[in-house]
Design a protein around this motif. Sequence first.
Motif, PDB file in Angstrom:
ATOM      1  N   PRO A 120       0.799  -1.237   0.000  1.00  0.00           N
ATOM      2  CA  PRO A 120       0.000   0.000   0.000  1.00  0.00           C
ATOM      3  C   PRO A 120       0.832   1.288   0.000  1.00  0.00           C
ATOM      4  O   PRO A 120       0.501   2.236  -0.728  1.00  0.00           O
ATOM      5  CB  PRO A 120      -0.837  -0.123   1.276  1.00  0.00           C
ATOM      6  CG  PRO A 120      -0.985  -1.589   1.477  1.00  0.00           C
ATOM      7  CD  PRO A 120       0.309  -2.192   1.015  1.00  0.00           C
ATOM      8  N   ASP A 121       1.877   1.358   0.805  1.00  0.00           N
ATOM      9  CA  ASP A 121       2.701   2.577   0.848  1.00  0.00           C
ATOM     10  C   ASP A 121       3.356   2.844  -0.499  1.00  0.00           C
ATOM     11  O   ASP A 121       3.457   3.991  -0.945  1.00  0.00           O
ATOM     12  CB  ASP A 121       3.779   2.468   1.938  1.00  0.00           C
ATOM     13  CG  ASP A 121       3.184   2.534   3.343  1.00  0.00           C
ATOM     14  OD1 ASP A 121       1.983   2.858   3.453  1.00  0.00           O
ATOM     15  OD2 ASP A 121       3.920   2.265   4.309  1.00  0.00           O
ATOM     16  N   GLU A 122       3.803   1.760  -1.133  1.00  0.00           N
ATOM     17  CA  GLU A 122       4.440   1.892  -2.444  1.00  0.00           C
ATOM     18  C   GLU A 122       3.409   2.301  -3.498  1.00  0.00           C
ATOM     19  O   GLU A 122       3.698   3.100  -4.394  1.00  0.00           O
ATOM     20  CB  GLU A 122       5.116   0.570  -2.831  1.00  0.00           C
ATOM     21  CG  GLU A 122       5.729   0.525  -4.226  1.00  0.00           C
ATOM     22  CD  GLU A 122       6.912   1.448  -4.415  1.00  0.00           C
ATOM     23  OE1 GLU A 122       7.385   1.572  -5.573  1.00  0.00           O
ATOM     24  OE2 GLU A 122       7.387   2.058  -3.426  1.00  0.00           O
ATOM     25  N   ARG A 124       0.758   4.136  -2.983  1.00  0.00           N
ATOM     26  CA  ARG A 124       0.497   5.559  -2.754  1.00  0.00           C
ATOM     27  C   ARG A 124       1.557   6.425  -3.439  1.00  0.00           C
ATOM     28  O   ARG A 124       1.244   7.396  -4.112  1.00  0.00           O
ATOM     29  CB  ARG A 124       0.488   5.832  -1.248  1.00  0.00           C
ATOM     30  CG  ARG A 124       0.260   7.263  -0.804  1.00  0.00           C
ATOM     31  CD  ARG A 124      -1.189   7.690  -0.973  1.00  0.00           C
ATOM     32  NE  ARG A 124      -1.449   8.307  -2.252  1.00  0.00           N
ATOM     33  CZ  ARG A 124      -2.656   8.521  -2.752  1.00  0.00           C
ATOM     34  NH1 ARG A 124      -3.731   8.128  -2.092  1.00  0.00           N
ATOM     35  NH2 ARG A 124      -2.819   9.108  -3.911  1.00  0.00           N
ATOM     36  N   ARG A 125       2.820   6.022  -3.270  1.00  0.00           N
ATOM     37  CA  ARG A 125       3.918   6.787  -3.865  1.00  0.00           C
ATOM     38  C   ARG A 125       3.849   6.748  -5.393  1.00  0.00           C
ATOM     39  O   ARG A 125       3.973   7.774  -6.055  1.00  0.00           O
ATOM     40  CB  ARG A 125       5.258   6.202  -3.398  1.00  0.00           C
ATOM     41  CG  ARG A 125       6.477   6.984  -3.878  1.00  0.00           C
ATOM     42  CD  ARG A 125       7.772   6.276  -3.529  1.00  0.00           C
ATOM     43  NE  ARG A 125       7.938   5.034  -4.270  1.00  0.00           N
ATOM     44  CZ  ARG A 125       8.361   4.990  -5.543  1.00  0.00           C
ATOM     45  NH1 ARG A 125       8.631   6.103  -6.204  1.00  0.00           N
ATOM     46  NH2 ARG A 125       8.505   3.824  -6.146  1.00  0.00           N
TER      47      ARG A 125
END
Length: 284
Positions: A120-122, A124-125
């Motif tokens: 998920p964090d990747e 978003r980026r």
Amino acid sequence: MSTQPIITARDVTFYYFEEADNRQLLALKGVSLEIERGSFVAVLGHNGSGKSTLAKHFNAILLPTEGTVEVEGIDTREEERIYDIRQRVGMVFQNPDNQLVATIVEEDVAFACENLGVPPDEIRRRVDEALKAVGMYELRDRSPHQLSGGQKQRVAIAGIIAMMPDCIVLDEPTAMLDPRGREEVMRTIRQLQEEFGITIVLITHYMDEAARADRVVVMDDGRIALDGTPKEVFRHVGLLKRIGLDVPQTTDLVHQLVAAGLELPDDILSEQECIDALLSLMEE
């Protein structure tokens, strides 16, 4: 720019099977072509020339009947490597509405990454960077259906960028757009190539779009008829017209002026080049 090809087609022959007539239709006839990493290549041709068929071989949507296609050294016939191939070569099609699947722009761009299991964090980026790259970040909370045709196509391109491919193949991405939308998409394509080093293969029937590429490949009857820089290709006005293609308006004007007896270069593409050449001629 590296000269190592990102895509290599060797003697590619391809038949479509027409069930209605129970016959095979020969679409590509021994095509050999290398696409250099980081380049911007336009592929031109009239309907039925084989240009879209060739494009679909570049990320294994179609596989050669004979010959081979390699993507960064991977043979597209290797079924277990399809995921690797499509991560390297993304495809954008003519109708953006057929590629938009979510109700919010940023969710649409994230869709493919989610399917690939990206954290998920990747995601978003990647989504933020992709939307900024195509100039759509400010509209990330909008519904895709509220966007113009050009904006929708840029969102579709962002969805491919978020997958971080090395190459993007665009199959007539401006065919359904108005002039403003076409310009938005063309500006985005050139920016992706110049700023991010993404290899661009643009399938088009618009001469002015092809003139903005680094290299132009002209398809006719399943074969490559011409291959070179825009200046090299568009000086063949007679050949292009014989195979059913036009040339940029400025090139056509210069061709007519040369035929009328004026001594002008035969590789003029832009309006400014034409103005400069005419002024130079008048000063003489």
